[in-house]
Design a protein around this motif. Structure first.
Motif, short mmCIF file in Angstrom:
data_model
loop_
_atom_site.label_atom_id
_atom_site.label_comp_id
_atom_site.label_asym_id
_atom_site.label_seq_id
_atom_site.Cartn_x
_atom_site.Cartn_y
_atom_site.Cartn_z
N CYS A 56 16.42 51.74 -10.01
CA CYS A 56 16.09 53.08 -9.99
C CYS A 56 14.94 53.42 -9.10
O CYS A 56 14.96 54.54 -8.58
CB CYS A 56 15.49 53.44 -11.45
SG CYS A 56 16.82 53.38 -12.85
N ILE A 57 14.02 52.51 -9.01
CA ILE A 57 12.94 52.62 -8.05
C ILE A 57 13.48 52.91 -6.49
O ILE A 57 12.99 53.68 -5.97
CB ILE A 57 11.75 51.73 -8.25
CG1 ILE A 57 11.11 51.78 -9.57
CG2 ILE A 57 10.70 51.72 -7.09
CD1 ILE A 57 10.50 53.18 -9.87
N CYS A 100 16.59 61.50 -8.94
CA CYS A 100 15.66 60.36 -9.05
C CYS A 100 15.39 60.24 -10.60
O CYS A 100 15.57 58.92 -11.11
CB CYS A 100 14.29 60.67 -8.41
SG CYS A 100 12.92 59.36 -8.84
N GLU A 101 15.28 61.19 -11.11
CA GLU A 101 14.93 61.34 -12.84
C GLU A 101 15.95 61.04 -13.75
O GLU A 101 16.00 60.09 -14.28
CB GLU A 101 14.29 62.68 -13.06
CG GLU A 101 13.64 62.67 -14.47
CD GLU A 101 12.46 62.03 -14.58
OE1 GLU A 101 12.15 61.59 -15.79
OE2 GLU A 101 11.67 61.56 -13.58
N SER A 102 17.52 61.32 -13.06
CA SER A 102 18.18 61.07 -13.90
C SER A 102 18.92 59.85 -13.88
O SER A 102 19.37 59.29 -14.92
CB SER A 102 19.43 62.27 -13.48
OG SER A 102 20.03 61.75 -12.16
N GLY A 103 18.46 58.97 -12.89
CA GLY A 103 18.62 57.59 -12.68
C GLY A 103 18.10 56.94 -13.80
O GLY A 103 18.76 55.98 -14.22
N PHE A 104 17.01 57.39 -14.31
CA PHE A 104 16.15 56.36 -15.39
C PHE A 104 16.89 56.76 -16.83
O PHE A 104 16.99 55.83 -17.57
CB PHE A 104 14.90 56.88 -15.47
CG PHE A 104 14.03 56.37 -14.04
CD1 PHE A 104 13.50 55.31 -14.12
CD2 PHE A 104 13.75 57.23 -13.23
CE1 PHE A 104 12.87 54.66 -13.10
CE2 PHE A 104 12.95 56.70 -12.20
CZ PHE A 104 12.56 55.37 -11.91
N SER A 105 17.51 57.77 -17.10
CA SER A 105 18.09 58.39 -18.15
C SER A 105 19.38 57.44 -18.40
O SER A 105 20.05 57.44 -19.57
CB SER A 105 18.47 59.49 -18.33
OG SER A 105 19.25 59.95 -17.17
N GLY A 109 16.55 54.75 -24.11
CA GLY A 109 15.33 53.99 -24.11
C GLY A 109 14.30 53.51 -23.22
O GLY A 109 13.09 53.20 -23.15
N PHE A 110 14.66 53.82 -21.76
CA PHE A 110 13.92 53.60 -20.68
C PHE A 110 13.09 54.84 -20.44
O PHE A 110 13.75 55.86 -20.18
CB PHE A 110 15.11 53.26 -19.63
CG PHE A 110 14.29 52.67 -18.50
CD1 PHE A 110 13.99 51.25 -18.21
CD2 PHE A 110 13.93 53.24 -17.24
CE1 PHE A 110 13.53 50.57 -17.19
CE2 PHE A 110 13.09 52.64 -16.20
CZ PHE A 110 13.00 51.21 -16.40
N HIS A 111 11.85 54.77 -19.92
CA HIS A 111 11.08 55.61 -19.66
C HIS A 111 10.79 55.68 -18.15
O HIS A 111 10.40 54.82 -17.62
CB HIS A 111 9.57 55.55 -20.41
CG HIS A 111 8.57 56.48 -20.27
ND1 HIS A 111 8.95 57.90 -20.19
CD2 HIS A 111 7.26 55.99 -19.33
CE1 HIS A 111 7.74 58.48 -19.68
NE2 HIS A 111 6.89 57.62 -19.16
N SER A 112 11.02 56.86 -17.42
CA SER A 112 10.65 57.17 -16.11
C SER A 112 9.24 57.03 -15.55
O SER A 112 8.64 58.04 -16.42
CB SER A 112 11.68 58.31 -15.62
OG SER A 112 11.13 58.55 -14.44
N PRO A 113 8.89 56.42 -14.74
CA PRO A 113 7.53 56.34 -14.32
C PRO A 113 7.22 57.70 -13.44
O PRO A 113 6.16 57.97 -12.80
CB PRO A 113 7.13 55.08 -13.88
CG PRO A 113 8.47 54.64 -13.20
CD PRO A 113 9.46 55.41 -14.18
N MET A 114 8.34 58.34 -12.97
CA MET A 114 8.61 59.38 -12.16
C MET A 114 8.49 60.68 -12.66
O MET A 114 8.52 61.83 -11.82
CB MET A 114 9.61 59.08 -11.07
CG MET A 114 9.63 57.94 -10.28
SD MET A 114 8.53 57.71 -9.24
CE MET A 114 9.18 59.03 -8.08
#
Length: 136
Positions: A56-57, A100-105, A109-114
């Motif tokens: 994701c990063i 970028c944001e949607s990749g973390f979803s 349960g995963f929280h985006s640091p972005m």
């Protein structure tokens, strides 16, 4: 509005000047975000130790690098008074923060640091388009 008001040249600027300042703010935030992402390269440092976080990063780095290219091209278009092209390129840059944001979803349960950076970048770019639309 607060981002424009914080810029020293905004008080005496016309719409054209505000559009230029807004575009500069977009570029500055994209550069700062790329630096931020580089500091996030080690997901275990922010509470995750898996390949999903690293991917994701990495995706965010690519999205913001592409956004920066679009914004630089938008600056060139702005200098040529090609405001429609500016808006197209800035809109393209905006999608990078969403991607970028949607990749973390993709992982529950995963929280985006972005999130905060992505939302702010989206708002900055939205402001640029709104101001540039006044020039069209």
């Amino acid at each position: 509005m607060s981002s424009l008001q914080s810029h020293s040249k905004s008080r005496n600027s016309d719409i054209h000047g505000l559009a230029a300042i807004s575009l500069d703010l977009d570029i500055s935030h994209a550069k700062e975000t790329i630096s931020y992402i580089k500091r996030l390269k080690r997901p275990k440092d922010w509470g995750y130790n898996n390949t999903f976080a690293a991917e994701c990063i990495g995706d965010c780095m690519e999205e913001y690098a592409e956004a920066l290219v679009d914004l630089r091209r938008a600056t060139d278009a702005f200098r040529r008074n090609s405001y429609h092209t500016v808006n197209i390129l800035v809109a393209g840059a905006m999608t990078g923060s969403d991607s970028c944001e949607s990749g973390f979803s993709d992982q529950p349960g995963f929280h985006s640091p972005m999130t905060e950076r992505n939302e702010y970048f989206f708002k900055l770019c939205s402001n640029t388009i709104a101001i540039t639309n006044l020039l069209v």
